[in-house]
Design an enzyme around this catalytic site. Sequence first.
Site, short mmCIF file in Angstrom:
data_model
loop_
_atom_site.label_atom_id
_atom_site.label_comp_id
_atom_site.label_asym_id
_atom_site.label_seq_id
_atom_site.Cartn_x
_atom_site.Cartn_y
_atom_site.Cartn_z
N ARG A 24 0.69 -1.35 0.01
CA ARG A 24 -0.13 -0.38 0.25
C ARG A 24 0.90 1.54 -0.10
O ARG A 24 1.01 1.80 -0.86
CB ARG A 24 -0.94 -0.12 0.99
N ASP A 25 1.63 1.86 1.18
CA ASP A 25 2.36 2.53 1.27
C ASP A 25 3.71 2.61 0.61
O ASP A 25 3.56 3.69 -0.24
CB ASP A 25 2.88 2.93 2.76
N HIS A 218 6.49 4.52 12.58
CA HIS A 218 6.55 4.41 10.45
C HIS A 218 7.31 5.88 10.27
O HIS A 218 6.96 6.67 10.56
CB HIS A 218 4.86 5.00 10.49
N HIS A 220 10.98 7.28 8.19
CA HIS A 220 10.90 7.09 7.18
C HIS A 220 13.06 7.18 7.39
O HIS A 220 13.02 7.78 8.11
CB HIS A 220 10.12 7.99 6.41
N CYS A 251 12.87 4.85 -3.66
CA CYS A 251 13.17 4.97 -4.59
C CYS A 251 14.53 6.20 -4.17
O CYS A 251 13.82 7.12 -4.68
CB CYS A 251 12.60 4.65 -5.88
#
Length: 311
Positions: A24-25, A218, A220, A251
């Site tokens: 999903r994310d 969560h 990053h 990416c």
Amino acid sequence: MRLPMTVSRAGLPERVTIYEVGPRDGLQNEKSIVPAAVKTEFIERLAGAGLEWIETTSFVHPKWVPQLADAADVLAGLGESGRLATRPVLVPNERGMDRALESGVGAIAIFGSATETFAQKNLGRSVAESIEMFAPVVARAKDAGMWVRAYISMCFGDPWEGEVPIGQVVEVSKQLMDLGADALSIGDTIGVGTAGHVAALLEGLDAAGIGPQVVGVHFHDTYGQALANTLEALRCGVTVVDASTGGLGGCPYAKSATGNLATEDLVWALAGLGIETGVDLDALVATSVWMAEQLGRPSPSRVVRALSGPA
Ligand code: MG
């Protein structure tokens, strides 16, 4: 070397639940549309590698996220497993909830914002209006016996507003949990958080009655802090960590890089600490290599690169 040497340390959990967000994310940031059958196979491979919790797709309006317009097809492809309480689907509003009920999913996730600017940009309304929008969604989900997760984004910083006060994050988190959510996921959407900030926010949440047993993190990796922040969260009692297989959605070759923590990098770190995850790292790396072929570019995960490159 396929796994690190195991050296356990006190003060860390024996087991961590990885909440996989790649389908999903991760995929929602991919420009070229991935066929529904590939998404279904991806989810099945992730489950086969030992990931129990997998967020499968989203019922956000296809206009906003064209990549996930095939949510119903992906769920149909998954069959019974797509309706498990461990396969949440993102639901933004009541229309999304209608689709969730039609498809028979067993769990949903809503996504709130800690800041007014991101609430306006992402949800088209104020923080207070978004809480109002989520209230009937959560109520209907609970009536249907579903498990509900509340995401809160921009918890450690906001690209438009800058620093985000901890008290503000705690206040919005409380409003989301008061709707009846079962769990909270605190998102460092732009990856600017550091370890002390993580500990202070978790303390603030705990003091407001949202203990680490219901909090997932969560992170990053935009600034290279995701694993350090994860370890700090584990020391604070958190046992649920969000990650994206292969670092999907992160990416380094794309300008839109969001830098999701790669599941393989997380599994490597936890394996070294002797923390159980139930995940077969080789199977996961093989899945990332396969997915990278589907997407036509290499995985940004360091562990995937280290384990899949020439010996
Ligand atoms: Mg993310």
